[in-house]
Design an enzyme around this catalytic site. Structure first.
Site, PDB file in Angstrom:
ATOM      1  N   CYS A  38     -54.419  -9.071 -68.453  1.00 58.66           N
ATOM      2  CA  CYS A  38     -53.167  -8.139 -68.554  1.00 58.66           C
ATOM      3  C   CYS A  38     -53.560  -6.835 -67.805  1.00 58.66           C
ATOM      4  O   CYS A  38     -52.533  -6.520 -66.872  1.00 58.66           O
ATOM      5  CB  CYS A  38     -52.855  -8.124 -70.053  1.00 58.66           C
ATOM      6  SG  CYS A  38     -52.378  -9.184 -70.746  1.00 58.66           S
ATOM      7  N   VAL A  47     -45.063 -18.263 -71.101  1.00 56.22           N
ATOM      8  CA  VAL A  47     -45.736 -18.772 -69.909  1.00 56.22           C
ATOM      9  C   VAL A  47     -46.661 -17.628 -69.338  1.00 56.22           C
ATOM     10  O   VAL A  47     -46.329 -16.707 -69.077  1.00 56.22           O
ATOM     11  CB  VAL A  47     -44.691 -19.742 -69.130  1.00 56.22           C
ATOM     12  CG1 VAL A  47     -44.162 -20.795 -69.597  1.00 56.22           C
ATOM     13  CG2 VAL A  47     -43.958 -18.747 -68.295  1.00 56.22           C
TER      14      VAL A  47
HETATM   15  C1  UDX Z   1     -55.020  -6.051 -73.651  1.00 52.31           C
HETATM   16  C2  UDX Z   1     -54.498  -5.180 -74.657  1.00 52.31           C
HETATM   17  O1  UDX Z   1     -55.410  -4.228 -75.424  1.00 52.31           O
HETATM   18  C3  UDX Z   1     -53.306  -5.909 -75.701  1.00 52.31           C
HETATM   19  O2  UDX Z   1     -52.687  -4.963 -76.175  1.00 52.31           O
HETATM   20  C4  UDX Z   1     -52.552  -6.655 -74.630  1.00 52.31           C
HETATM   21  O3  UDX Z   1     -51.546  -7.302 -75.376  1.00 52.31           O
HETATM   22  C5  UDX Z   1     -53.278  -7.626 -73.618  1.00 52.31           C
HETATM   23  O4  UDX Z   1     -54.031  -6.947 -72.757  1.00 52.31           O
HETATM   24  P1  UDX Z   1     -57.042  -7.840 -73.913  1.00 52.31           P
HETATM   25  O5  UDX Z   1     -57.168  -7.995 -72.441  1.00 52.31           O
HETATM   26  O6  UDX Z   1     -57.043  -9.011 -74.761  1.00 52.31           O
HETATM   27  O7  UDX Z   1     -55.824  -7.077 -74.505  1.00 52.31           O
HETATM   28  O8  UDX Z   1     -58.412  -6.920 -74.290  1.00 52.31           O
HETATM   29  P2  UDX Z   1     -59.069  -5.692 -74.662  1.00 52.31           P
HETATM   30  O9  UDX Z   1     -59.437  -5.677 -75.852  1.00 52.31           O
HETATM   31  O10 UDX Z   1     -57.781  -4.552 -74.263  1.00 52.31           O
HETATM   32  O11 UDX Z   1     -59.932  -5.657 -73.321  1.00 52.31           O
HETATM   33  C6  UDX Z   1     -59.765  -5.494 -72.051  1.00 52.31           C
HETATM   34  C7  UDX Z   1     -61.094  -5.276 -71.266  1.00 52.31           C
HETATM   35  O12 UDX Z   1     -61.389  -3.810 -71.058  1.00 52.31           O
HETATM   36  C8  UDX Z   1     -62.161  -6.248 -71.801  1.00 52.31           C
HETATM   37  O13 UDX Z   1     -62.974  -6.568 -70.474  1.00 52.31           O
HETATM   38  C9  UDX Z   1     -63.093  -5.017 -72.495  1.00 52.31           C
HETATM   39  O14 UDX Z   1     -64.460  -5.379 -72.557  1.00 52.31           O
HETATM   40  C10 UDX Z   1     -62.928  -3.789 -71.785  1.00 52.31           C
HETATM   41  N1  UDX Z   1     -63.054  -2.653 -72.327  1.00 52.31           N
HETATM   42  C11 UDX Z   1     -62.261  -2.446 -73.662  1.00 52.31           C
HETATM   43  C12 UDX Z   1     -63.967  -1.684 -71.843  1.00 52.31           C
HETATM   44  O15 UDX Z   1     -64.698  -2.022 -70.903  1.00 52.31           O
HETATM   45  N2  UDX Z   1     -64.280  -0.524 -72.722  1.00 52.31           N
HETATM   46  C13 UDX Z   1     -63.571  -0.420 -73.621  1.00 52.31           C
HETATM   47  O16 UDX Z   1     -64.030   0.854 -74.280  1.00 52.31           O
HETATM   48  C14 UDX Z   1     -62.614  -1.261 -74.286  1.00 52.31           C
HETATM   49  P1  ADP Z   2     -51.175 -16.794 -71.573  1.00 53.69           P
HETATM   50  O1  ADP Z   2     -52.301 -15.773 -71.530  1.00 53.69           O
HETATM   51  O2  ADP Z   2     -50.010 -15.714 -70.952  1.00 53.69           O
HETATM   52  O3  ADP Z   2     -50.726 -17.362 -72.796  1.00 53.69           O
HETATM   53  P2  ADP Z   2     -51.991 -18.976 -70.622  1.00 53.69           P
HETATM   54  O4  ADP Z   2     -52.218 -19.411 -69.356  1.00 53.69           O
HETATM   55  O5  ADP Z   2     -53.054 -19.155 -71.611  1.00 53.69           O
HETATM   56  O6  ADP Z   2     -51.366 -17.567 -70.497  1.00 53.69           O
HETATM   57  O7  ADP Z   2     -50.749 -20.036 -71.059  1.00 53.69           O
HETATM   58  C1  ADP Z   2     -49.482 -20.292 -70.424  1.00 53.69           C
HETATM   59  C2  ADP Z   2     -49.242 -21.653 -70.634  1.00 53.69           C
HETATM   60  O8  ADP Z   2     -47.778 -21.975 -70.064  1.00 53.69           O
HETATM   61  C3  ADP Z   2     -49.971 -22.758 -69.874  1.00 53.69           C
HETATM   62  O9  ADP Z   2     -50.415 -23.777 -70.883  1.00 53.69           O
HETATM   63  C4  ADP Z   2     -49.250 -23.379 -69.097  1.00 53.69           C
HETATM   64  O10 ADP Z   2     -49.368 -24.763 -68.863  1.00 53.69           O
HETATM   65  C5  ADP Z   2     -47.566 -23.349 -69.606  1.00 53.69           C
HETATM   66  N1  ADP Z   2     -46.707 -23.116 -68.655  1.00 53.69           N
HETATM   67  C6  ADP Z   2     -46.601 -22.392 -67.551  1.00 53.69           C
HETATM   68  N2  ADP Z   2     -45.169 -22.660 -66.988  1.00 53.69           N
HETATM   69  C7  ADP Z   2     -44.524 -23.501 -67.772  1.00 53.69           C
HETATM   70  C8  ADP Z   2     -43.322 -24.270 -67.766  1.00 53.69           C
HETATM   71  N3  ADP Z   2     -42.408 -24.173 -66.792  1.00 53.69           N
HETATM   72  N4  ADP Z   2     -42.865 -25.176 -68.641  1.00 53.69           N
HETATM   73  C9  ADP Z   2     -43.763 -25.429 -69.868  1.00 53.69           C
HETATM   74  N5  ADP Z   2     -45.061 -24.899 -69.882  1.00 53.69           N
HETATM   75  C10 ADP Z   2     -45.412 -23.820 -68.941  1.00 53.69           C
END
Ligand code: UDX
Ligand code: ADP
Length: 457
Positions: free
Chosen positions: A276, A90
């Site tokens: 993240c 979640v």
């Molecule tokens: C990140 C981690 O990479 C992944 O391992 C973790 O599970 C979740 O968080 P994500 O946020 O999906 O993944 O994408 P990522 O490719 O890491 O890019 C994050 C941000 O950094 C984006 O806005 C991207 O455009 C930016 N970025 C990335 C840069 O600005 N420069 C780079 O060289 C690389």
């Molecule tokens: P992530 O990127 O971490 O996967 P999202 O927002 O895309 O985050 O997805 C999280 C999902 O978890 C949403 O679809 C939301 O409705 C669901 N969620 C949050 N709290 C609960 C809960 N208590 N029970 C069931 N589903 C939930």
């Protein structure tokens, strides 16, 4: 092998793709993905071309396994009851009130899941912490479970997600590593191995790292913090390049060719986005402060400061350049926080657009994948009368018509392939602001735009 029942709570960017890939690789496991959001589940059960999440390769897997060993459902309690293993995936947004406001992760969703699991379970289960969560969450889940249901034995396992959006399917199929942390007891080791068995269906043993709970939780925060730190480092140098005349692409290439450093995550940008990086660093900062480690907290906090600075610096360029233009109109190309996703969480485009609207610019947005309703929702804290100055456009042409400047903020391939000559003729005053992730040759741009600026010039 005996069929195993897996339940995943949360059908989002993490739960959906992860369970699809597990189902595809493990025909002996039955997987139910549940979510409290009914419309999300009906979208997952709808046409594969209109899934709630866009990820290259995802719809093909869904078409293959959905209705076989992968089911999407709203029946949260029933699915918990029959599961041997429950993944919690979640969302854990940053707290907006109370202690740790603006810093710590809001664990309400995870706590709700733990409570429901305790109430709905009459047999022992392994609970897998999949959501990005602060260190210590596993312990917290355990205490909720034990408090609410002392009759059933639960094992808590941390199995953090390392997939990056836009490449999630490939990251899940061929991960650098899978990390599984558990309690240091016989039952704990057994639980960790049960989860490792899932991944052993398609991955070699040397890719699977088994650790204790705390190491697993901290490794996830540390990995994201390291990646974000690289981006802030290169972005900080882009500001220095602007002053000195050095070129950031050349610096990035030279630094990255040192095999001890490596070339990945050294692309300068208008600032990293995504759900993240910011959240995980804030968690790290909060954790450090909690343990009285002020210097450590400040060190990691500076990574976020540079990210904010980069966005402000970029906005200032737009404002300074168009300060004399009457009724300035800016086209924002790209709303997703990176290419190949429809996710806009923490996207730099939001911050830039918010500042533009608050300073009376007219803004026209185009993104090939993000829906208009998402863009409007992302700007909900901008005053209504300012939103009158926003248009979400269905094509690049419409977004460029009569604008004074274009900002390319997401590195969609579609933008790189564009015929700028034709497009710029639609504009009132062809000025381009470029994010460093968009590699478009200077020559091509010099010939087309009256003025073009990137983060280092
Ligand atoms: C990140 C981690 O990479 C992944 O391992 C973790 O599970 C979740 O968080 P994500 O946020 O999906 O993944 O994408 P990522 O490719 O890491 O890019 C994050 C941000 O950094 C984006 O806005 C991207 O455009 C930016 N970025 C990335 C840069 O600005 N420069 C780079 O060289 C690389
Ligand atoms: P992530 O990127 O971490 O996967 P999202 O927002 O895309 O985050 O997805 C999280 C999902 O978890 C949403 O679809 C939301 O409705 C669901 N969620 C949050 N709290 C609960 C809960 N208590 N029970 C069931 N589903 C939930």
């Amino acid at each position: 092998m005996k069929s195993k029942e897996i339940c995943c709570i949360g059908a989002g960017y993490v739960g959906g793709p992860t369970m699809s890939v597990i189902a595809n690789n493990c025909p002996n496991y039955n997987i139910t993905v549940v979510d409290s959001n009914e419309s999300r589940i009906s979208e997952w059960n709808g046409p594969v071309n209109d899934l709630p999440i866009y990820e290259p390769g995802l719809k093909e897997i869904i078409a293959k396994v959905r209705g076989k060993n992968l089911v999407f459902s709203n029946e949260v309690e029933n699915s918990i009851k029959k599961a041997d293993v429950i993944f919690i995936a979640v969302n854990t947004p940053t707290k907006t009130h109370g202690e740790g406001k603006g810093m710590a992760a809001d664990l309400t969703n995870i706590e709700k899941c733990a409570k429901l699991i305790a109430e709905s379970s009459s047999s022992g289960k392994i609970i897998v912490e999949k959501s990005t969560a602060p260190v210590g969450t596993g312990k917290k889940i355990k205490s909720v479970l034990n408090k609410e249901n002392s009759k059933v034995k639960f094992q808590i396992v941390s199995n953090p997600e390392f997939l990056a959006e836009g490449t999630a399917i490939n990251d899940l199929m061929n991960p650098d590593r899978v990390l599984i942390g558990g309690e240091q007891s016989e039952e704990g080791h057994k639980a960790v191995n049960t989860i490792a068995d899932i991944y052993r269906q398609w991955l070699p043993e040397n890719k699977i790292i088994l650790t204790n709970l705390w190491s697993s939780e901290l490794s996830k925060l540390a990995s994201n913090a390291f990646l974000a730190q690289r981006i802030s480092s290169i972005n900080s140098l882009s500001a220095l390049c602007e002053k000195t005349g050095a070129k950031i692409d050349e610096v990035s290439k030279s630094v990255g060719m040192d095999s001890r450093i490596g070339s990945k995550f050294l692309q300068p940008s208008v600032g990293f986005g995504g759900s993240c990086f910011k959240k995980d660093i804030l968690n790290l900062v909060y954790l450090s402060r909690y343990y009285g480690l002020q210097e450590i907290a400040e060190y990691w906090e500076s990574v976020l400061k540079i990210n904010d600075y980069q966005k402000s610096r970029f906005y200032d360029k737009i404002q300074n350049t168009l300060s004399k233009t009457e009724n300035p109109t800016v086209s924002i190309f790209g709303w997703a926080f990176k290419k190949n996703t429809n996710d806009s969480r923490e996207s730099a485009s939001i911050e830039i657009t918010r500042k533009l609207l608050n300073n009376n610019f007219t803004v026209k947005v185009y993104d090939p994948m993000v829906k208009e309703k998402t863009i409007i929702k992302d700007l909900q804290d901008v005053l209504n009368n300012k939103l009158n100055k926003l248009t979400v456009c269905s094509s690049a042409e419409k977004a460029l018509k009569d604008s004074h400047a274009i900002c390319i903020l997401t590195e969609w391939d579609e933008f790189k392939a564009m015929n700028f000559k034709n497009l710029s003729s639609l504009m009132k005053e062809p000025i381009l602001f470029l994010d460093g992730r968009n590699i478009i040759s200077d020559n091509k741009l010099n010939r087309t735009f009256k003025k073009f600026m990137s983060i280092d010039k």
